[in-house]
Design a protein around this motif. Sequence first.
Motif, PDB file in Angstrom:
ATOM      1  N   PHE A 207       0.867  -1.176   0.000  1.00  0.00           N
ATOM      2  CA  PHE A 207       0.000   0.000   0.000  1.00  0.00           C
ATOM      3  C   PHE A 207       0.907   1.230   0.000  1.00  0.00           C
ATOM      4  O   PHE A 207       1.820   1.326   0.833  1.00  0.00           O
ATOM      5  CB  PHE A 207      -0.900   0.027   1.235  1.00  0.00           C
ATOM      6  N   VAL A 208       0.649   2.149  -0.921  1.00  0.00           N
ATOM      7  CA  VAL A 208       1.493   3.341  -1.010  1.00  0.00           C
ATOM      8  C   VAL A 208       0.636   4.599  -0.975  1.00  0.00           C
ATOM      9  O   VAL A 208      -0.530   4.602  -1.389  1.00  0.00           O
ATOM     10  CB  VAL A 208       2.359   3.335  -2.292  1.00  0.00           C
ATOM     11  N   GLY A 209       1.226   5.692  -0.483  1.00  0.00           N
ATOM     12  CA  GLY A 209       0.539   6.971  -0.407  1.00  0.00           C
ATOM     13  C   GLY A 209       0.606   7.732  -1.721  1.00  0.00           C
ATOM     14  O   GLY A 209       1.108   7.239  -2.731  1.00  0.00           O
ATOM     15  N   LYS A 210       0.117   8.973  -1.702  1.00  0.00           N
ATOM     16  CA  LYS A 210       0.037   9.786  -2.921  1.00  0.00           C
ATOM     17  C   LYS A 210       1.410  10.100  -3.483  1.00  0.00           C
ATOM     18  O   LYS A 210       1.558  10.347  -4.692  1.00  0.00           O
ATOM     19  CB  LYS A 210      -0.740  11.067  -2.635  1.00  0.00           C
ATOM     20  N   ASN A 211       2.406  10.116  -2.658  1.00  0.00           N
ATOM     21  CA  ASN A 211       3.776  10.364  -3.117  1.00  0.00           C
ATOM     22  C   ASN A 211       4.551   9.065  -3.303  1.00  0.00           C
ATOM     23  O   ASN A 211       5.790   9.075  -3.327  1.00  0.00           O
ATOM     24  CB  ASN A 211       4.501  11.271  -2.122  1.00  0.00           C
ATOM     25  N   GLU A 212       3.822   7.963  -3.400  1.00  0.00           N
ATOM     26  CA  GLU A 212       4.392   6.628  -3.565  1.00  0.00           C
ATOM     27  C   GLU A 212       5.213   6.190  -2.363  1.00  0.00           C
ATOM     28  O   GLU A 212       6.042   5.273  -2.451  1.00  0.00           O
ATOM     29  CB  GLU A 212       5.230   6.537  -4.844  1.00  0.00           C
ATOM     30  N   ASN A 213       4.996   6.856  -1.228  1.00  0.00           N
ATOM     31  CA  ASN A 213       5.672   6.433  -0.001  1.00  0.00           C
ATOM     32  C   ASN A 213       5.006   5.163   0.527  1.00  0.00           C
ATOM     33  O   ASN A 213       3.788   5.008   0.483  1.00  0.00           O
ATOM     34  CB  ASN A 213       5.621   7.539   1.054  1.00  0.00           C
ATOM     35  N   LEU A 214       5.815   4.252   0.999  1.00  0.00           N
ATOM     36  CA  LEU A 214       5.313   2.963   1.469  1.00  0.00           C
ATOM     37  C   LEU A 214       4.564   3.132   2.782  1.00  0.00           C
ATOM     38  O   LEU A 214       5.100   3.642   3.765  1.00  0.00           O
ATOM     39  CB  LEU A 214       6.473   1.983   1.659  1.00  0.00           C
ATOM     40  N   LEU A 215       3.314   2.685   2.806  1.00  0.00           N
ATOM     41  CA  LEU A 215       2.494   2.726   4.013  1.00  0.00           C
ATOM     42  C   LEU A 215       2.440   1.371   4.710  1.00  0.00           C
ATOM     43  O   LEU A 215       2.405   1.296   5.941  1.00  0.00           O
ATOM     44  CB  LEU A 215       1.074   3.178   3.664  1.00  0.00           C
ATOM     45  N   TYR A 216       2.428   0.313   3.902  1.00  0.00           N
ATOM     46  CA  TYR A 216       2.332  -1.031   4.488  1.00  0.00           C
ATOM     47  C   TYR A 216       2.775  -2.040   3.432  1.00  0.00           C
ATOM     48  O   TYR A 216       2.399  -1.934   2.259  1.00  0.00           O
ATOM     49  CB  TYR A 216       0.898  -1.335   4.930  1.00  0.00           C
ATOM     50  N   ARG A 217       3.559  -3.001   3.856  1.00  0.00           N
ATOM     51  CA  ARG A 217       3.990  -4.067   2.961  1.00  0.00           C
ATOM     52  C   ARG A 217       3.588  -5.415   3.527  1.00  0.00           C
ATOM     53  O   ARG A 217       3.794  -5.696   4.707  1.00  0.00           O
ATOM     54  CB  ARG A 217       5.510  -4.044   2.748  1.00  0.00           C
ATOM     55  N   GLN A 218       3.025  -6.231   2.674  1.00  0.00           N
ATOM     56  CA  GLN A 218       2.659  -7.595   3.061  1.00  0.00           C
ATOM     57  C   GLN A 218       3.541  -8.562   2.269  1.00  0.00           C
ATOM     58  O   GLN A 218       3.531  -8.535   1.036  1.00  0.00           O
ATOM     59  CB  GLN A 218       1.183  -7.848   2.756  1.00  0.00           C
ATOM     60  N   PRO A 219       4.280  -9.408   2.931  1.00  0.00           N
ATOM     61  CA  PRO A 219       5.162 -10.337   2.209  1.00  0.00           C
ATOM     62  C   PRO A 219       4.356 -11.407   1.488  1.00  0.00           C
ATOM     63  O   PRO A 219       3.165 -11.603   1.768  1.00  0.00           O
ATOM     64  CB  PRO A 219       6.009 -10.940   3.329  1.00  0.00           C
ATOM     65  N   PRO A 220       4.980 -12.113   0.559  1.00  0.00           N
ATOM     66  CA  PRO A 220       4.279 -13.236  -0.083  1.00  0.00           C
ATOM     67  C   PRO A 220       3.897 -14.279   0.955  1.00  0.00           C
ATOM     68  O   PRO A 220       4.552 -14.419   1.995  1.00  0.00           O
ATOM     69  CB  PRO A 220       5.307 -13.776  -1.076  1.00  0.00           C
TER      70      PRO A 220
END
Length: 435
Positions: A207-220
């Motif tokens: 999930f990324v914000g409007k500036n493509e900053n990472l908000l949340y990452r879910q691994p495989p």
Amino acid sequence: MVYHLFMKYTLLIAFLITFNSLSYCQPKSDAFLKELLLKNKDSILQMVISHPEVYRYQIIYTQINRDKNNRPSFKNYYLNVDPMLYFNPASTVKMPVIFLALEKLNRINKPGVNKYTTLLTDSSYSKQTTAYKDSTSKSGLPSIAQYIRKAFLISDNDAYNRLYQFVGQRTINRELHKMGYRDARITRQFKGGMSFEEHAHTNAIRFVGKNENLLYRQPPAYNTDPFDFSHIIYLGKGHLDDKDSLIHTPMDFAKVNNISLEDLQQIEQSVLFPESVPDYKRFDLKPADYKFLYQYMSQYPSETNYPKYNAEKFYDSYAKFFFRGEKMPAHLRVFNKVGWAYGFLTDVSYVADFKNKVEYMLSCTVYVNSDGILNDNTYDYNTIGYPFLLEVGRAVYQYELSRNRKHKPDLSRFRIQYEKRNPNDTRPVITEAIN
């Protein structure tokens, strides 16, 4: 034409094989529902109802009665309903996966992460594909909200696949089992050529914000939980394999998606009427989630700007099988999910008539495959399946219009301010979709 098809079905019975470890259990049936349907003298409806062994139909009609405080109570009437009588649920499995996706979002509980947040799907394993753009959305970017819209509006398959990848095979099945749907088994995405192992692996997502900053990452993720495949299910007299070669043996459905019609009805009821089920059967949803779901379970493609579907091809009753082909009255809305695959047609619906103060639930599945060949995309949907579901819908709706109620329902909860197409929008319409 109908007689000819029936004779083909009669021959098919000799080839139709269903091994069922609990086949001696009697299906649930109520004389009231059968008599109600048989009052409709349509020849196709009469033919199908008279031959449950051929058409494998199951029907649940749910009467809803309100008390003086508008609290609903539910009375189910059944016809040939048997959780061990297999039907392929097809796209109806999208409904619980959608609900679980919203539930998972709420449990992630990260600032800025919600159904409208840009969701980027990476490729992490064999046969997986990325999703970094979505031309159907206003922003041009994918999101949980946009996938849900597409899955409900026209039953888009890729939208379901992305939600499946987000939730994960393990979570989907564990959560449904925890909610009491012990026989539910959702093992597949709607992508051809994938092995069972590949379906068990799901993509990494961000999930990324409007500036493509990472908000949340879910691994495989990879599901190691075992499934119970002891219930052997063979259907038909032959099938086409992945190379479109005809195999002269029945098709094996033991490892594909499975969920009973009763469970689907309960899952829909738990979202439309969460107070009517125990706490453990409720999805972890917010008020805004319910409002969003009610809108897109009942909104028409012709009312929707993103995606901008061709309103002639994807007409208002396109995904409303109990009214399919009919002009939808302005005072009536259907909150539902349909599915079609392998000769099975299924609809799980809640109908609200705001003018006549009528509401009910109706769920039905039917199998229409006169040549007995599976996976050939040659089924009797148009000649038997859709006409049958339409007549079932008519019979129940007409009865509901005449049924006396002590207390008229207040249906304001389901009144939605739907979108309207922008007449100045010159974008081309979407005419093709895989669903």
